[in-house]
Design a protein around this motif. Structure first.
Motif, PDB file in Angstrom:
ATOM      1  N   LEU A  60       0.802  -1.222   0.000  1.00  0.00           N
ATOM      2  CA  LEU A  60       0.000   0.000   0.000  1.00  0.00           C
ATOM      3  C   LEU A  60       0.838   1.276   0.000  1.00  0.00           C
ATOM      4  O   LEU A  60       0.809   2.044  -0.962  1.00  0.00           O
ATOM      5  CB  LEU A  60      -0.955  -0.012   1.193  1.00  0.00           C
ATOM      6  CG  LEU A  60      -1.993  -1.146   1.202  1.00  0.00           C
ATOM      7  CD1 LEU A  60      -2.843  -1.087   2.461  1.00  0.00           C
ATOM      8  CD2 LEU A  60      -2.870  -1.066  -0.041  1.00  0.00           C
ATOM      9  N   ILE A  61       1.555   1.539   1.074  1.00  0.00           N
ATOM     10  CA  ILE A  61       2.330   2.776   1.165  1.00  0.00           C
ATOM     11  C   ILE A  61       3.693   2.496   1.784  1.00  0.00           C
ATOM     12  O   ILE A  61       3.888   1.495   2.476  1.00  0.00           O
ATOM     13  CB  ILE A  61       1.604   3.854   1.994  1.00  0.00           C
ATOM     14  CG1 ILE A  61       1.377   3.364   3.437  1.00  0.00           C
ATOM     15  CG2 ILE A  61       0.301   4.279   1.337  1.00  0.00           C
ATOM     16  CD1 ILE A  61       0.810   4.433   4.353  1.00  0.00           C
ATOM     17  N   GLN A  62       4.627   3.404   1.517  1.00  0.00           N
ATOM     18  CA  GLN A  62       5.963   3.300   2.093  1.00  0.00           C
ATOM     19  C   GLN A  62       6.544   4.701   2.210  1.00  0.00           C
ATOM     20  O   GLN A  62       6.326   5.554   1.341  1.00  0.00           O
ATOM     21  CB  GLN A  62       6.863   2.427   1.213  1.00  0.00           C
ATOM     22  CG  GLN A  62       8.254   2.194   1.799  1.00  0.00           C
ATOM     23  CD  GLN A  62       9.086   1.231   0.961  1.00  0.00           C
ATOM     24  OE1 GLN A  62       8.604   0.682  -0.042  1.00  0.00           O
ATOM     25  NE2 GLN A  62      10.333   1.024   1.338  1.00  0.00           N
ATOM     26  N   ALA A  63       7.270   4.939   3.293  1.00  0.00           N
ATOM     27  CA  ALA A  63       7.907   6.239   3.505  1.00  0.00           C
ATOM     28  C   ALA A  63       9.328   6.217   2.950  1.00  0.00           C
ATOM     29  O   ALA A  63      10.034   5.219   3.056  1.00  0.00           O
ATOM     30  CB  ALA A  63       7.932   6.585   4.987  1.00  0.00           C
ATOM     31  N   PHE A  64       9.729   7.338   2.339  1.00  0.00           N
ATOM     32  CA  PHE A  64      11.079   7.473   1.797  1.00  0.00           C
ATOM     33  C   PHE A  64      11.707   8.781   2.263  1.00  0.00           C
ATOM     34  O   PHE A  64      11.011   9.787   2.465  1.00  0.00           O
ATOM     35  CB  PHE A  64      11.060   7.448   0.261  1.00  0.00           C
ATOM     36  CG  PHE A  64      10.904   6.077  -0.331  1.00  0.00           C
ATOM     37  CD1 PHE A  64      12.021   5.313  -0.673  1.00  0.00           C
ATOM     38  CD2 PHE A  64       9.649   5.544  -0.540  1.00  0.00           C
ATOM     39  CE1 PHE A  64      11.880   4.047  -1.205  1.00  0.00           C
ATOM     40  CE2 PHE A  64       9.489   4.279  -1.076  1.00  0.00           C
ATOM     41  CZ  PHE A  64      10.607   3.531  -1.410  1.00  0.00           C
ATOM     42  N   PHE A  65      13.020   8.745   2.399  1.00  0.00           N
ATOM     43  CA  PHE A  65      13.830   9.889   2.793  1.00  0.00           C
ATOM     44  C   PHE A  65      14.427  10.525   1.541  1.00  0.00           C
ATOM     45  O   PHE A  65      14.886   9.816   0.646  1.00  0.00           O
ATOM     46  CB  PHE A  65      14.938   9.384   3.723  1.00  0.00           C
ATOM     47  CG  PHE A  65      16.009  10.377   4.059  1.00  0.00           C
ATOM     48  CD1 PHE A  65      15.834  11.274   5.099  1.00  0.00           C
ATOM     49  CD2 PHE A  65      17.201  10.413   3.347  1.00  0.00           C
ATOM     50  CE1 PHE A  65      16.832  12.181   5.421  1.00  0.00           C
ATOM     51  CE2 PHE A  65      18.194  11.313   3.654  1.00  0.00           C
ATOM     52  CZ  PHE A  65      18.009  12.202   4.694  1.00  0.00           C
ATOM     53  N   ILE A  66      14.392  11.856   1.441  1.00  0.00           N
ATOM     54  CA  ILE A  66      14.929  12.563   0.274  1.00  0.00           C
ATOM     55  C   ILE A  66      16.408  12.874   0.506  1.00  0.00           C
ATOM     56  O   ILE A  66      16.748  13.660   1.395  1.00  0.00           O
ATOM     57  CB  ILE A  66      14.145  13.860  -0.003  1.00  0.00           C
ATOM     58  CG1 ILE A  66      12.661  13.561  -0.170  1.00  0.00           C
ATOM     59  CG2 ILE A  66      14.713  14.557  -1.234  1.00  0.00           C
ATOM     60  CD1 ILE A  66      12.335  12.587  -1.280  1.00  0.00           C
ATOM     61  N   PRO A  67      17.317  12.284  -0.290  1.00  0.00           N
ATOM     62  CA  PRO A  67      18.745  12.439  -0.023  1.00  0.00           C
ATOM     63  C   PRO A  67      19.462  13.498  -0.865  1.00  0.00           C
ATOM     64  O   PRO A  67      20.630  13.775  -0.628  1.00  0.00           O
ATOM     65  CB  PRO A  67      19.293  11.053  -0.365  1.00  0.00           C
ATOM     66  CG  PRO A  67      18.426  10.615  -1.513  1.00  0.00           C
ATOM     67  CD  PRO A  67      17.061  11.227  -1.284  1.00  0.00           C
ATOM     68  N   SER A  68      18.799  14.057  -1.894  1.00  0.00           N
ATOM     69  CA  SER A  68      19.524  14.941  -2.810  1.00  0.00           C
ATOM     70  C   SER A  68      18.697  16.173  -3.155  1.00  0.00           C
ATOM     71  O   SER A  68      17.525  16.296  -2.783  1.00  0.00           O
ATOM     72  CB  SER A  68      19.887  14.192  -4.099  1.00  0.00           C
ATOM     73  OG  SER A  68      18.731  14.026  -4.906  1.00  0.00           O
ATOM     74  N   GLU A  69      19.327  17.094  -3.909  1.00  0.00           N
ATOM     75  CA  GLU A  69      18.693  18.361  -4.263  1.00  0.00           C
ATOM     76  C   GLU A  69      17.934  18.301  -5.587  1.00  0.00           C
ATOM     77  O   GLU A  69      17.428  19.317  -6.054  1.00  0.00           O
ATOM     78  CB  GLU A  69      19.769  19.458  -4.367  1.00  0.00           C
ATOM     79  CG  GLU A  69      20.543  19.725  -3.093  1.00  0.00           C
ATOM     80  CD  GLU A  69      21.726  18.784  -2.889  1.00  0.00           C
ATOM     81  OE1 GLU A  69      21.952  17.923  -3.778  1.00  0.00           O
ATOM     82  OE2 GLU A  69      22.411  18.902  -1.858  1.00  0.00           O
ATOM     83  N   SER A  70      17.817  17.135  -6.195  1.00  0.00           N
ATOM     84  CA  SER A  70      17.307  17.060  -7.566  1.00  0.00           C
ATOM     85  C   SER A  70      15.848  17.475  -7.715  1.00  0.00           C
ATOM     86  O   SER A  70      15.412  17.819  -8.808  1.00  0.00           O
ATOM     87  CB  SER A  70      17.492  15.652  -8.132  1.00  0.00           C
ATOM     88  OG  SER A  70      16.619  14.735  -7.491  1.00  0.00           O
TER      89      SER A  70
END
Length: 273
Positions: A60-70
């Motif tokens: 269903l859902i999953q959390a992700f961490f943003i590692p870059s400036e893109s």
């Protein structure tokens, strides 16, 4: 026979002590049983929570961490986003969607391993596996979908705007302020079963443009089956909690790639992917 009062008193006292010992044993046994039952209930609840979290994370859902400036300024380094895994399995991916996908092939440099010790590493990996911690995004990328299967995507017209199926699109609503639509020219047709993706921070995004040496779209595009899901909401930091827009208005006037003016095959139905 004469009865010895001292002996009778000693027997009575011993019997009383025996009754007290038996009472303590029953109390301790009952307490142990109640404690054991409580522990079992906690273990069952935790196990059910872990299983439920794993099912939610898997399907269903999953959390992700943003590692870059893109993806700045839409997404900043350190932001956490929730990704819906209903896309692309049950819900079609569309132009403008922000998607997380597995590295389609050497887009990412090997990430240095952060060693916190065997125990902490194991705990972190286990919590990420069941979905109780956001994924560190190692091996994943996050970009915006610009072209769907069959789309003709080109940079750029005389005003510096991208063209999708011959129609210029105004992306300023989500591009990083001051960023040009692209500092690299390209003219591609997205192959079937794939999408063309670009970051919102076009000057600092290693996206489809930079992984398509043949200039045809065949290598820079991302296979749909590599898409993990669509980013739908930002949940951290608290002062930036917000729904993530797909800005479908930007692509509202883009014609279907099957339009005869482009001489391309129509977009495949989901069953043909």
């Amino acid at each position: 026979m004469a009865h010895d009062p001292d002996s009778a008193r000693a027997e009575a006292e011993e019997a009383q002590r025996e009754r007290a010992r038996a009472e303590r044993a029953r109390h301790e046994q009952g307490l142990g049983a109640r404690l054991g039952s409580a522990v079992k209930e906690v273990v069952v609840v935790l196990a059910m929570a872990l299983v439920l979290s794993f099912i939610v994370k898997t399907f269903l859902i999953q959390a992700f961490f943003i590692p870059s400036e893109s993806m700045e300024d839409t997404l900043l380094v350190g932001d956490r986003v929730v990704v819906s895994k209903l896309s692309p399995t049950l819900v079609d991916v569309d132009r403008g969607d922000i998607v997380v996908f597995d590295d389609p092939g050497n887009w990412l440099d090997p990430a240095p391993e952060v060693n916190r010790g065997a125990a902490l590493n194991a705990v972190r990996d286990a919590l990420m596996f069941v979905g109780l911690l956001p994924d560190t995004s190692e091996g994943h990328l996050i970009k915006r979908v610009i072209g769907l299967p069959g789309d003709h995507v080109q940079c750029c017209d005389s005003e510096g705007r991208l063209l999708v199926n011959g129609t210029a699109i105004d992306e300023q609503v989500y591009l990083r302020p001051g960023a040009a639509e692209s500092n690299q020219e390209f003219n591609i047709t997205v192959p079937q079963g794939r999408v063309w993706v670009m970051g919102d921070n076009r000057g600092d995004s290693s996206d489809s443009r930079y992984h398509d040496p043949g200039g045809t779209g065949a290598e820079g595009s991302v296979p749909i089956d590599r898409i993990v899901g669509k980013a739908v909401v930002m949940v951290w930091p608290l002062d930036r909690i917000a729904r993530l827009s797909d800005h479908d208005d930007v692509f509202a006037d883009v014609p279907d790639p099957g339009d005869r003016a482009f001489g391309m095959a129509p977009r495949p139905t989901p069953s043909a992917r």
